[in-house]
Design a protein around this motif. Structure first.
Motif, PDB file in Angstrom:
ATOM      1  N   GLU A  64      32.819  40.024  40.953  1.00  0.00           N
ATOM      2  CA  GLU A  64      33.689  39.560  40.515  1.00  0.00           C
ATOM      3  C   GLU A  64      33.786  38.580  39.554  1.00  0.00           C
ATOM      4  O   GLU A  64      33.354  37.427  39.539  1.00  0.00           O
ATOM      5  CB  GLU A  64      34.224  39.109  41.431  1.00  0.00           C
TER       6      GLU A  64
ATOM      7  N   ASP B 270      39.058  41.000  38.560  1.00  0.00           N
ATOM      8  CA  ASP B 270      40.347  40.001  38.557  1.00  0.00           C
ATOM      9  C   ASP B 270      41.121  39.862  37.549  1.00  0.00           C
ATOM     10  O   ASP B 270      40.839  39.455  37.265  1.00  0.00           O
ATOM     11  CB  ASP B 270      39.642  38.535  39.219  1.00  0.00           C
TER      12      ASP B 270
ATOM     13  N   ASN C  40      41.937  36.834  36.590  1.00  0.00           N
ATOM     14  CA  ASN C  40      40.682  35.972  36.013  1.00  0.00           C
ATOM     15  C   ASN C  40      40.624  36.480  34.264  1.00  0.00           C
ATOM     16  O   ASN C  40      40.159  35.244  33.660  1.00  0.00           O
ATOM     17  CB  ASN C  40      39.778  35.619  36.184  1.00  0.00           C
TER      18      ASN C  40
ATOM     19  N   HIS D 297      41.741  42.095  42.323  1.00  0.00           N
ATOM     20  CA  HIS D 297      42.005  41.313  42.483  1.00  0.00           C
ATOM     21  C   HIS D 297      43.233  41.248  41.563  1.00  0.00           C
ATOM     22  O   HIS D 297      43.549  41.123  40.245  1.00  0.00           O
ATOM     23  CB  HIS D 297      41.625  39.829  42.279  1.00  0.00           C
TER      24      HIS D 297
ATOM     25  N   HIS E 283      45.765  30.211  42.113  1.00  0.00           N
ATOM     26  CA  HIS E 283      46.324  30.715  43.594  1.00  0.00           C
ATOM     27  C   HIS E 283      47.274  30.649  44.694  1.00  0.00           C
ATOM     28  O   HIS E 283      47.474  30.826  45.705  1.00  0.00           O
ATOM     29  CB  HIS E 283      45.440  31.645  44.546  1.00  0.00           C
TER      30      HIS E 283
ATOM     31  N   GLU F 133      45.487  37.550  45.788  1.00  0.00           N
ATOM     32  CA  GLU F 133      45.669  37.142  46.786  1.00  0.00           C
ATOM     33  C   GLU F 133      45.915  35.716  46.619  1.00  0.00           C
ATOM     34  O   GLU F 133      46.391  35.326  45.583  1.00  0.00           O
ATOM     35  CB  GLU F 133      44.010  36.613  45.867  1.00  0.00           C
TER      36      GLU F 133
END
Ligand SMILES: [Fe+2]
Lengths: 284, 261
Positions: free
Chosen positions: A147, A180, A183, A211, A226, A253
């Motif tokens: 990830e 992600d 991210n 994600h 998160h 998440e």
């Protein structure tokens, strides 16, 4: 160097990160709009008690994938054999469809900082990490996903972009990518790059999971906390990702300020609503 | 040492506050300085571990309050960076640390409560083992009793408490206001265990504590009875010892009754 023989991972649908706060609701309500759960591997690397009890009870009704935070695949210390043994035992227990960890390091010289620390994007790091991922995949006998993390600094050592780094490692290690989306958004803001350019350079067949998450914006930087719902620009980026990568298993998440399960399910429905028309359009 | 190793060691020492060598290694941007970028990681490190200790030692945290508890955390984090792959194990030396570190060493209830809470955690996710049921006792022939030995749950923990720390933890768990720490006349024996998914703790009188500790050291029932002579008249021993066995089995503490020599 795109490899056309890469077999794409199965599309599990829409999932959630399993959190202790939701154990009882999941078991009592057994919602059918969660297709699968992602578990935090380290939380279940214990000998007994509640964690394993609930894990087994929920696994009876939902497929699971595993997500770890402590492999330190980019760390200079040797891989931790005991850790990997426990991870493999857990993968067997839940019959994990796959396991993932972060493209980062978490400590060195025997210390564990318990954070996802940034790597220098160098050719040396690419070959070092690809070699380690191969060892892990061989040992685990299951596909591994790496990830992309949120990061807050860049090293002067880096000679590659983050997307070149992630892609090169996945190709060379012959592993998959857990992309992600949040991210990408966070790091794009912190390092002032174009998130769209990031997406455009990730090899399509390597992406096995998405994600989605919320974050905290401090004005001059964003932290991947998160603890909030997914924001609109991240949903937009998710739509772009679906357009490029197709039907990829997606999950949300949430690790702090955890709302009731039905609220997260509502958020997950939004992911479905975004993905459906795009996928229909692609199919047509 | 590889370049990667050197860079990571530097980074880690900087986060741990041992040195500040990263300035040369990191790209600054107009919007965010190198110092600020490093501080994001350094602050997150301390915050994460402090939050973990607040959870693992919830009653001690409530008792001491933010300021005092966080001060203890800061000292502990500097003295003991984590090593285990799971953050669940962070704080394994918290009680020992508080026992030997001023000013906490002058308030022994701090380390005692920490020890008690850590043992509760150990009971929480220890290995599951099926407890024996009372029927198994009934099936024993009278001749088998003197030689029998017991095996106990892996989750079972023993602790000696001089202060009212169990009451403090109880109050915190139940959301009641907590009493101030009070010292007892002498250390009392406590037992901590888990039955299925629920944790329990209770105090033991001296006789039961002695017998339980001996039984966990693999003493036979006969040896327990012999030892109990010191505590009570002979004619009461057999009934008393059998009563203990039934209590332990009823509490789900016993996982095996072994009758072979
Ligand atoms: Fe993530």
């Amino acid at each position: 160097m795109h490899n056309n023989e890469v077999r794409r991972l199965p599309n599990l649908g829409f999932g959630l990160g399993l959190r202790t706060d939701h154990y009882d609701s999941v078991i009592a309500e057994r919602p059918d709009n969660i297709d699968w759960f992602e578990i935090l591997s380290e939380n279940y690397m214990v000998d007994g008690g509640k964690p394993l009890h609930y894990l087994d009870a929920i696994r009876e009704h939902y497929p699971m994938v595993m997500h770890g935070v402590s492999m330190s695949i980019g760390g200079a210390d040797p891989l931790d054999r005991d850790y990997l043994k426990r991870l493999k035992a857990l993968a067997g227990r839940v019959q994990a469809a796959w396991f993932s960890d972060h493209l980062c390091w978490t400590g060195v010289d025997g210390t564990n900082i318990h954070d996802l620390l940034p790597l220098p994007y160098t050719e040396d790091a690419v070959s070092y990490i690809a070699r380690r991922i191969k060892q892990v995949q061989d040992f685990m006998e299951r596909p591994m996903l790496i990830e992309n993390v949120s990061s807050y600094l860049n090293y002067k050592d880096s000679s590659l972009t983050e997307w070149e780094f992630v892609s090169a490692i996945a190709e060379r290690a012959d592993c998959y990518i857990l992309l992600d989306i949040n991210n990408i958004y966070v790091s794009a803001f912190n390092h002032e790059f174009d998130p769209q350019e990031y997406l455009d350079h990730i090899p399509v067949e390597r992406v096995g999971q998405f994600h989605l998450a919320g974050h905290t914006n401090y004005g001059d930087y964003i932290v991947d906390t998160h603890d909030h719902p997914v924001i609109d620009p991240v949903w937009d980026l998710y739509a772009d990702a679906i357009r490029r990568f197709g039907a990829v298993p997606t999950m949300i998440e949430r690790d702090d300020h955890i709302p009731p399960l039905r609220e997260l399910l509502h958020e997950l429905d939004r992911a479905r609503d975004i993905a459906r028309p795009i996928l229909e359009e692609i199919a047509a | 040492m590889s370049r990667l190793h050197i860079l990571q060691s530097k980074f880690q020492r900087t986060i741990l506050g041992a040195e500040d060598m990263l300035e040369k290694e990191i790209v600054a941007t107009e919007r965010l300085s190198v110092d600020r970028r490093i501080a994001i990681y350094a602050e997150a490190y301390r915050l994460r571990l402090t939050e973990c200790l607040r959870e693992n030692y919830s009653a001690l945290y409530t008792l001491l309050g933010d300021e005092q508890f966080d001060a203890l955390c800061r000292l502990y984090i500097d003295a003991h960076p984590p090593h285990h792959y799971s953050i669940r194990w962070y704080g394994d030396r918290f009680a020992e640390f508080a026992r030997h570190t001023a000013p906490y060493s002058g308030h022994p209830y701090v380390s005692e409560l920490a020890e008690f809470e850590w043992k509760l955690m150990e009971a929480f996710d220890a290995r599951d083992a099926r407890p024996v049921v009372l029927d198994e006792l009934a099936q024993l022939a009278p001749s088998q009793w003197p030689g029998l030995r017991l095996e106990f749950q892996p989750c079972l923990q023993r602790v000696e408490l001089t202060w009212n720390v169990a009451a403090i933890r109880n109050a915190v768990d139940e959301g009641r206001t907590i009493d101030s720490p009070q010292r007892g006349d002498r250390p009392a024996a406590w037992l901590i265990w888990r039955k299925r998914l629920t944790q329990y703790f209770r105090s033991l009188d001296d006789t039961e504590a002695w017998a339980l500790d001996r039984a966990r050291d693999r003493a036979t029932f006969g040896e327990l009875c012999e030892g109990l002579c010191e505590w009570m008249p002979d004619r009461e021993i057999a009934t008393y010892a059998a009563g203990l066995l039934k209590q332990w089995i009823g509490d789900g503490l016993v996982t095996k009754i072994q009758t072979d020599p």
